[in-house]
Design a protein around this motif. Structure first.
Motif, PDB file in Angstrom:
ATOM      1  N   GLN A 152       0.763  -1.072  -0.059  1.00  0.00           N
ATOM      2  CA  GLN A 152      -0.267  -0.006  -0.012  1.00  0.00           C
ATOM      3  C   GLN A 152       0.825   1.863   0.138  1.00  0.00           C
ATOM      4  OE1 GLN A 152      -2.975   0.360  -0.185  1.00  0.00           O
ATOM      5  NE2 GLN A 152      -3.381   2.411  -0.523  1.00  0.00           N
ATOM      6  N   LEU A 153       1.868   1.102   0.689  1.00  0.00           N
ATOM      7  CA  LEU A 153       2.964   2.631   1.236  1.00  0.00           C
ATOM      8  C   LEU A 153       3.509   2.552  -0.600  1.00  0.00           C
ATOM      9  CD1 LEU A 153       4.215   4.680   2.088  1.00  0.00           C
ATOM     10  CD2 LEU A 153       5.514   2.974   2.944  1.00  0.00           C
ATOM     11  N   GLY A 154       3.927   1.480  -1.036  1.00  0.00           N
ATOM     12  CA  GLY A 154       4.585   2.121  -2.538  1.00  0.00           C
ATOM     13  C   GLY A 154       4.306   1.981  -3.484  1.00  0.00           C
ATOM     14  N   ALA A 155       2.694   0.729  -3.907  1.00  0.00           N
ATOM     15  CA  ALA A 155       1.986   1.022  -4.945  1.00  0.00           C
ATOM     16  C   ALA A 155       0.978   1.730  -4.488  1.00  0.00           C
ATOM     17  CB  ALA A 155       1.354   0.138  -5.246  1.00  0.00           C
ATOM     18  N   GLY A 185      -0.356  -9.758 -18.421  1.00  0.00           N
ATOM     19  CA  GLY A 185       0.505  -9.355 -17.552  1.00  0.00           C
ATOM     20  C   GLY A 185       0.827 -10.558 -16.848  1.00  0.00           C
ATOM     21  N   PRO A 186       2.105 -10.791 -16.011  1.00  0.00           N
ATOM     22  CA  PRO A 186       2.914 -11.858 -14.893  1.00  0.00           C
ATOM     23  C   PRO A 186       1.614 -12.536 -14.363  1.00  0.00           C
ATOM     24  CG  PRO A 186       3.960  -9.684 -14.331  1.00  0.00           C
ATOM     25  CD  PRO A 186       2.981  -9.616 -15.425  1.00  0.00           C
ATOM     26  N   SER A 187       2.011 -13.418 -14.188  1.00  0.00           N
ATOM     27  CA  SER A 187       1.213 -14.943 -13.773  1.00  0.00           C
ATOM     28  C   SER A 187       1.640 -14.649 -11.763  1.00  0.00           C
ATOM     29  CB  SER A 187       1.453 -15.928 -14.309  1.00  0.00           C
ATOM     30  OG  SER A 187       2.695 -16.769 -14.199  1.00  0.00           O
ATOM     31  N   ALA A 188       0.481 -15.339 -11.059  1.00  0.00           N
ATOM     32  CA  ALA A 188       1.274 -14.974 -10.026  1.00  0.00           C
ATOM     33  C   ALA A 188       2.554 -15.856  -9.729  1.00  0.00           C
ATOM     34  CB  ALA A 188      -0.124 -15.301  -8.574  1.00  0.00           C
ATOM     35  N   ALA A 189       2.628 -16.839  -9.777  1.00  0.00           N
ATOM     36  CA  ALA A 189       3.832 -17.551  -9.654  1.00  0.00           C
ATOM     37  C   ALA A 189       4.837 -17.004 -10.208  1.00  0.00           C
ATOM     38  CB  ALA A 189       3.637 -19.350 -10.829  1.00  0.00           C
ATOM     39  N   PHE A 190       5.266 -16.237 -11.632  1.00  0.00           N
ATOM     40  CA  PHE A 190       5.887 -15.499 -11.882  1.00  0.00           C
ATOM     41  C   PHE A 190       6.267 -14.060 -10.925  1.00  0.00           C
ATOM     42  CE2 PHE A 190       9.272 -13.621 -14.883  1.00  0.00           C
ATOM     43  CZ  PHE A 190       9.046 -12.106 -14.296  1.00  0.00           C
ATOM     44  N   LEU A 191       5.647 -13.540 -10.348  1.00  0.00           N
ATOM     45  CA  LEU A 191       5.538 -13.062  -9.241  1.00  0.00           C
ATOM     46  C   LEU A 191       6.099 -13.395  -8.026  1.00  0.00           C
ATOM     47  CD1 LEU A 191       2.440 -10.954  -9.045  1.00  0.00           C
ATOM     48  CD2 LEU A 191       4.540 -10.113 -10.170  1.00  0.00           C
ATOM     49  N   ARG A 194      -4.516 -11.782  -7.136  1.00  0.00           N
ATOM     50  CA  ARG A 194      -4.980 -13.295  -7.005  1.00  0.00           C
ATOM     51  C   ARG A 194      -6.629 -12.915  -6.616  1.00  0.00           C
ATOM     52  NH1 ARG A 194      -2.869 -15.952  -4.352  1.00  0.00           N
ATOM     53  NH2 ARG A 194      -0.841 -17.476  -5.404  1.00  0.00           N
ATOM     54  N   ALA A 195      -6.400 -12.216  -5.080  1.00  0.00           N
ATOM     55  CA  ALA A 195      -7.726 -12.159  -4.537  1.00  0.00           C
ATOM     56  C   ALA A 195      -8.651 -11.238  -5.425  1.00  0.00           C
ATOM     57  CB  ALA A 195      -7.304 -11.184  -3.403  1.00  0.00           C
ATOM     58  N   ALA A 196      -8.041 -10.207  -6.412  1.00  0.00           N
ATOM     59  CA  ALA A 196      -9.025  -8.930  -7.037  1.00  0.00           C
ATOM     60  C   ALA A 196      -9.570  -9.826  -7.825  1.00  0.00           C
ATOM     61  CB  ALA A 196      -7.376  -7.964  -7.350  1.00  0.00           C
ATOM     62  N   GLY A 197      -8.779 -10.968  -8.768  1.00  0.00           N
ATOM     63  CA  GLY A 197      -9.371 -11.510  -9.082  1.00  0.00           C
ATOM     64  C   GLY A 197      -9.665 -10.553 -10.958  1.00  0.00           C
ATOM     65  N   THR A 198      -9.088 -10.220 -11.228  1.00  0.00           N
ATOM     66  CA  THR A 198      -8.420  -8.936 -11.867  1.00  0.00           C
ATOM     67  C   THR A 198      -6.972  -9.468 -12.893  1.00  0.00           C
ATOM     68  OG1 THR A 198      -7.684  -6.902 -10.852  1.00  0.00           O
ATOM     69  CG2 THR A 198     -10.485  -7.325 -11.294  1.00  0.00           C
ATOM     70  N   ASP A 199      -6.398  -9.058 -14.071  1.00  0.00           N
ATOM     71  CA  ASP A 199      -5.808  -9.135 -14.721  1.00  0.00           C
ATOM     72  C   ASP A 199      -4.715  -8.091 -13.419  1.00  0.00           C
ATOM     73  OD1 ASP A 199      -6.523  -7.240 -17.256  1.00  0.00           O
ATOM     74  OD2 ASP A 199      -5.002  -6.069 -15.639  1.00  0.00           O
ATOM     75  N   LEU A 200      -2.964  -8.060 -13.476  1.00  0.00           N
ATOM     76  CA  LEU A 200      -2.161  -7.136 -13.301  1.00  0.00           C
ATOM     77  C   LEU A 200      -2.324  -5.631 -13.186  1.00  0.00           C
ATOM     78  CD1 LEU A 200       0.575  -7.094 -11.068  1.00  0.00           C
ATOM     79  CD2 LEU A 200       1.670  -7.711 -13.125  1.00  0.00           C
ATOM     80  N   GLN A 201      -2.793  -5.248 -14.603  1.00  0.00           N
ATOM     81  CA  GLN A 201      -2.697  -4.398 -14.654  1.00  0.00           C
ATOM     82  C   GLN A 201      -4.134  -3.290 -13.943  1.00  0.00           C
ATOM     83  OE1 GLN A 201      -3.566  -3.308 -18.550  1.00  0.00           O
ATOM     84  NE2 GLN A 201      -2.939  -0.715 -18.803  1.00  0.00           N
ATOM     85  N   ALA A 202      -4.926  -3.769 -14.182  1.00  0.00           N
ATOM     86  CA  ALA A 202      -5.615  -3.810 -13.227  1.00  0.00           C
ATOM     87  C   ALA A 202      -6.140  -3.751 -12.018  1.00  0.00           C
ATOM     88  CB  ALA A 202      -7.369  -4.760 -13.776  1.00  0.00           C
ATOM     89  N   PHE A 203      -5.481  -4.074 -11.338  1.00  0.00           N
ATOM     90  CA  PHE A 203      -5.475  -4.292  -9.824  1.00  0.00           C
ATOM     91  C   PHE A 203      -4.628  -2.796  -9.644  1.00  0.00           C
ATOM     92  CE2 PHE A 203      -2.224  -5.183  -6.549  1.00  0.00           C
ATOM     93  CZ  PHE A 203      -2.435  -5.560  -5.897  1.00  0.00           C
ATOM     94  N   LEU A 204      -3.548  -2.868 -10.763  1.00  0.00           N
ATOM     95  CA  LEU A 204      -2.257  -1.478  -9.907  1.00  0.00           C
ATOM     96  C   LEU A 204      -3.204  -0.547  -9.828  1.00  0.00           C
ATOM     97  CD1 LEU A 204       1.008  -2.813 -11.540  1.00  0.00           C
ATOM     98  CD2 LEU A 204       0.536  -2.440  -9.246  1.00  0.00           C
ATOM     99  N   THR A 256       4.959 -12.088  -1.709  1.00  0.00           N
ATOM    100  CA  THR A 256       4.119 -12.590  -1.054  1.00  0.00           C
ATOM    101  C   THR A 256       2.607 -12.194  -0.841  1.00  0.00           C
ATOM    102  OG1 THR A 256       5.896 -14.098   0.008  1.00  0.00           O
ATOM    103  CG2 THR A 256       3.686 -14.356   0.606  1.00  0.00           C
ATOM    104  N   ALA A 257       2.656 -10.742  -0.429  1.00  0.00           N
ATOM    105  CA  ALA A 257       1.414 -10.379  -0.453  1.00  0.00           C
ATOM    106  C   ALA A 257       0.827  -9.696  -1.740  1.00  0.00           C
ATOM    107  CB  ALA A 257       2.107  -8.760   0.839  1.00  0.00           C
ATOM    108  N   PHE A 258       2.121  -9.261  -2.736  1.00  0.00           N
ATOM    109  CA  PHE A 258       1.492  -8.677  -3.919  1.00  0.00           C
ATOM    110  C   PHE A 258       1.025  -9.652  -4.578  1.00  0.00           C
ATOM    111  CE2 PHE A 258       2.698  -5.149  -6.193  1.00  0.00           C
ATOM    112  CZ  PHE A 258       2.266  -5.901  -8.409  1.00  0.00           C
ATOM    113  N   THR A 259       1.959 -11.134  -4.614  1.00  0.00           N
ATOM    114  CA  THR A 259       0.522 -12.573  -5.576  1.00  0.00           C
ATOM    115  C   THR A 259      -0.794 -12.108  -4.889  1.00  0.00           C
ATOM    116  OG1 THR A 259       2.927 -13.478  -6.069  1.00  0.00           O
ATOM    117  CG2 THR A 259       0.814 -14.778  -6.011  1.00  0.00           C
ATOM    118  N   ALA A 260      -0.918 -12.614  -3.337  1.00  0.00           N
ATOM    119  CA  ALA A 260      -2.391 -12.596  -3.146  1.00  0.00           C
ATOM    120  C   ALA A 260      -3.069 -12.037  -3.051  1.00  0.00           C
ATOM    121  CB  ALA A 260      -1.903 -13.533  -2.026  1.00  0.00           C
ATOM    122  N   SER A 261      -2.601 -10.688  -3.243  1.00  0.00           N
ATOM    123  CA  SER A 261      -3.422  -9.386  -3.553  1.00  0.00           C
ATOM    124  C   SER A 261      -3.873  -9.549  -4.712  1.00  0.00           C
ATOM    125  CB  SER A 261      -3.283  -8.436  -3.573  1.00  0.00           C
ATOM    126  OG  SER A 261      -2.439  -8.418  -2.270  1.00  0.00           O
TER     127      SER A 261
END
Length: 901
Positions: A47-50, A86-92, A140-150, A133-138
């Motif tokens: 949250q602080l960084g992104a 975007g990158p997969s959760a495994a890649f992250l 996945r929990a958002a249920g959207t692609d990486l770009q939309a999540f950010l 770990t938190a980034f990957t979980a977030s």
């Protein structure tokens, strides 16, 4: 607005907490960060960084944000591009942390913050994993692609298809010596480098209505930047942004000056590779200070100063300077390379250094002024230090470089107290003595801030022995300490430096008449005078005497600059001043200034000047307090028990006696109890006599703990107990170090008052275990203490908690009242000192001086082979069977040494 700070724990967790002296944050920002850090360190950093990018935040928050931004940028630059998901959760999860050198740079640029002393590259590597770990979980929990999540965190993040503005030299065309090309990233190479294609290719690749949204998304950063720059808007409107362009030096300079805002909009700017740190070379006004040994000593010693104007470290000729200053262009070709010049700033820097050089030649440049200039904290006219540093640089000359190197890296090879020291200095202690000796020889003050238990006392005594061996122009030295520590110093002198002629000047050691009649002449033949902070206010002779050294123990006692005892300490006359403290003063700016105003007055300026300087430094985007850290570093020596270079040379367990005075109330109750015993023994025999003796001994121990334990009045006032005051002194240091402590007492009724008292000192509750604690709850209490970093202390009754428990999270053990049985005490200590303990254990054994506790302790030390039960059944000693006169001698109060101030 809430006052919130980030605190790094010894285990590498980053906690968000409220603190009175913390900076204030916007309510909404604070709420978002509190919610995120409540979920864990990784989520808080995310949250602080992104999420808080672009927000105005305090330096520590900005530094941690930069760390997280480094991770998000890695995802952006190394993820699959071209408009996919975007990158997969495994890649992250597999994202590698930065290289060791980059992590080391992060550590070196860390701002002042609670827990900064624990920061290491390994710790940052662990936090990187938590963040991933938190980034990957977030995601996945958002249920959207990486770009939309950010984008939900902040729309400034545009991770797919980053646009780059590229500037290159075009040496074959003198009229148009630069070339411009806009590109965008499409994919990653095998080396995880972004691959670029001309931005014009996007028009072909994304042609057609189906790809319209992808093209618009790609161009969002460019459009956002064009809203701020007319020149860019014209290029976009004319379609020039999609083609290579030839540029003049003025156009290249225009791009160069726009870099910060372009990157804020999401456009990446790539400049010629040989432009260091993204900018062409700049001429600098350089100066060398301290090339020769100074005249005089101390902060007023006079140093030499010489200036030049250089480019890439080489002095410019008068002709070259004329060429640079005569033109109007920002970019000038000089010596075959492009040079950036800001003529007004360069002129200001030249005039400023010329003024300093003229002053040095006419009146001399003081050591304090030179150190402030060297660190970059000196006033720079209308410019902030950071802006002035871009066009000017000051370096240490040969003599000053050698001196600062010796101060920052003492090795202990240069000094030796000789046989007068009845003990062995460890290597790091030898280095500390050499450091103190070097600073005092220069007439400068020092802050020895070693961890509790690393031997600050023996280092100071060694310095005094070295001075005595020199024997030249001998003056006495003065040691000021809390009244509760005077006896400890006397004991350490007797143990390590019996050849020092020392005297305690305090009501506990001298009569009121002797104190009142004391004169400076009577102190001249002493090596060391020991007194309390309170006595400074009552004994004018201390302020009227000229001392060789003035040493302040527990120097945090002067952190309040307006307190009377602070002003009295700072008014003392000395050739050199030394402050001893176990708390990390470098993490608290107010404490730092007050202590430096004692050891080196004027080095940090007045309180108002220091406030202005730190405010200006805090506004720097990166490493804001680096100049201040450089300025104070030569005068602070801090070693920690967690440092491998120190811990390997220390015993695993260090035991120290914490000698405690009695309060007036304790002394009165104690004396009354001894009088009652004297009367009761007159006609007592057999079992009755034995019962009277045991009951009296128990009563005396309770009075030594706290009068309220014996009186059962429920007051538990701190001023009523010398042990209470001593416990605060130790607990405050433990709290500042974020360490944990065990406190043992043989009395169950003491556990709750101790826990309440410690809770106020630490600012949060601890744990309690005694005989009435249900057995089923004990395992949970131990697990909580071992695993929960927010639990700072554990109060245990000796019988219930002295065996069978593993409490290796603690690195301090306090025996608040003595069992008078070494085996039982050692067994309790071993709750912390056992397999699994990663840190050294410091054991504090409380003893009320002048009482039966001190006399029994002396017997224990003299007879290590005492039986398991000292009071009943031992062959060596049995107090209940002593003759009346021997027993009364054992318990009689020594009024001279017992009283607290």
């Amino acid at each position: 607005m809430p006052r919130i700070q980030l605190r790094l724990t010894p285990r590498g967790h980053l906690l968000l907490e409220e603190a009175v002296d913390a900076p204030s944050l916007d309510d909404k920002v604070a709420a978002r960060l509190a919610e995120a850090f409540g979920r864990g360190t990784g989520y808080g950093l995310l949250q602080l960084g992104a999420g808080e990018i672009g927000q105005s935040l305090p330096p520590a928050f900005i530094w941690w944000r930069d760390f997280t931004v480094r991770y998000v940028e890695a995802v952006c630059l190394h993820g699959s591009g071209g408009g996919g998901e975007g990158p997969s959760a495994a890649f992250l999860s597999a994202m590698a942390p930065p290289a060791e050198a980059e992590l080391a740079t992060f550590v070196l640029t860390a701002p002042m913050m609670p827990g900064a002393e624990y920061l290491t590259a390994d710790m940052l590597r662990g936090l990187w994993v938590n963040l991933s770990t938190a980034f990957t979980a977030s995601v996945r929990a958002a249920g959207t692609d990486l770009q939309a999540f950010l984008r939900t965190l902040n729309p400034a993040w545009n991770l797919i298809g980053r646009v780059h503005f590229n500037l290159a030299e075009n040496r074959r065309d003198p009229e148009w010596p630069f070339a411009f090309l806009a590109t965008y990233t499409t994919r990653l190479s095998a080396q995880a480098k972004a691959q670029h294609v001309p931005l014009g290719q996007a028009l072909r690749e994304y042609a057609g209505a189906a790809n319209r949204d992808k093209l618009l998304s790609l161009l969002v950063p460019v459009q956002r930047a064009a809203e701020h720059f007319g020149w860019l808007k014209a290029m976009v409107d004319a379609g020039e942004i999609f083609h290579p362009l030839r540029w003049s030096p003025a156009e290249a300079a225009r791009l160069l000056n726009s870099v910060p805002d372009l990157e804020s909009a999401g456009v990446i700017v790539r400049l010629p590779a040989y432009w260091r740190e993204g900018r062409p070379s700049r001429p600098q006004v350089t100066a060398t200070v301290g090339a020769r040994p100074p005249s005089g000593t101390g902060l007023d010693a006079l140093l030499d100063f010489h200036m030049d104007v250089t480019l890439e470290g080489e002095a410019l000729t008068a002709k070259e300077m004329a060429t640079l200053l005569a033109g109007t262009e920002t970019l000038v070709l000089l010596r075959g390379q492009w040079v950036e010049i800001d003529r007004p700033r360069l002129d200001r820097a030249m005039r400023r250094f010329k003024e300093v050089q003229d002053l040095a030649e006419q009146e001399g440049l003081t050591f304090a002024e030179a150190m402030r200039l060297l660190a970059g904290t000196e006033a720079t006219g209308d410019e902030e230090p950071a802006a002035a540093a871009e066009w000017s640089q000051i370096t240490a000359g040969a003599w000053l470089t050698e001196t600062l190197t010796a101060l920052r890296n003492p090795d202990g090879a240069g000094v030796d107290p000789g046989p007068a020291l009845k003990g062995r200095l460890r290597p790091y202690q030898k280095a500390g003595v050499e450091w103190l000796h070097l600073l005092s020889g220069l007439g400068l003050g020092a802050c020895l801030a070693d961890d509790m238990g690393l031997g600050k006392t023996i280092q100071v005594l060694s310095l005094l022995l070295i001075q005595k061996r020199k024997g030249a122009a001998r003056k006495p030295s003065l040691l000021v300490a809390p009244a509760s520590l005077l006896a400890n110093w006397a004991a350490e002198i007797e143990r390590f430096a019996p050849g020092l002629n020392a005297r305690i000047v305090h009501p506990s050691a001298m009569s009121a008449e002797d104190l009142n009649q004391m004169a400076a002449e009577g102190l001249a033949n002493l090596d060391l005078v020991i007194t309390s902070y309170g006595s400074l206010l009552r004994l004018p002779v201390l302020g009227a005497t000229s001392w060789r050294f003035v040493v302040l123990d527990e120097a945090q006692a002067i952190k309040n600059p307006n307190a009377k005892q602070t002003r009295a300490a700072k008014a003392l006359q000395a050739e050199s001043r030394i402050a001893l403290t176990g708390t990390p003063v470098e993490n608290h700016l107010g404490d730092l200034w007050s202590i430096f105003d004692f050891i080196n007055p004027g080095l940090l300026g007045s309180a108002k000047e220091f406030g202005r300087t730190t405010k200006a430094l805090a506004e720097r985007p990166h490493n804001p307090y680096g100049p201040l850290r450089d300025l104070v570093r030569p005068y602070i020596l801090r070693r920690m028990k967690t440092d491998n270079t120190v811990i390997t040379d220390l015993p695993d367990k260090t035991e120290v006696k914490a000698l405690c005075p009695l309060s007036r109330k304790q002394a009165a109750l104690y004396a009354k109890t001894v009088a009652d015993l004297t009367e009761a023994l007159q006609d007592a025999e057999g079992i009755r006599r034995k019962g009277i003796v045991l009951a009296t001994l128990m009563r005396l121990k309770q009075i030594c703990n706290h009068p309220s334990q014996w009186l059962n009045d429920g007051k538990w006032a701190e001023a009523d107990s010398g042990k209470w005051a001593r416990l605060r002194e130790i607990a405050e240091v433990v709290a500042a170090r974020q360490e944990k402590m065990l406190v043992f007492t043989q009395f169950r009724e003491m556990t709750a008052p101790l826990a309440a008292y410690l809770g106020r000192i630490f600012g949060r509750p601890g744990l309690v275990l005694h005989g009435d604690t249900p057995v089923k709850n004990r395992r949970a209490l131990v697990r909580t203490f071992q695993e929960d970093e927010t639990v700072p202390f554990f109060v245990l009754s000796l019988k219930a908690g002295g065996s069978g428990l593993t409490l290796t999270a603690a690195s301090h053990v306090v025996h608040f009242d003595r069992w008078w049985n070494p085996a039982v005490e050692n067994q309790a200590t071993d709750r912390a000192f056992r397999i699994g303990q990663m840190n050294n254990v410091l054991v504090h054994k409380f003893v009320c001086q002048g009482t039966v506790e001190e006399k029994i302790d002396a017997l224990i030390e003299a007879k290590k082979g005492l039986s398991d039960d000292l009071l009943a059944g031992g062959d060596e000693i049995n107090l209940t069977e002593m003759k009346d006169e021997d027993l009364l001698r054992m318990v009689t109060l020594d009024l001279k040494s017992v009283m607290a101030e």
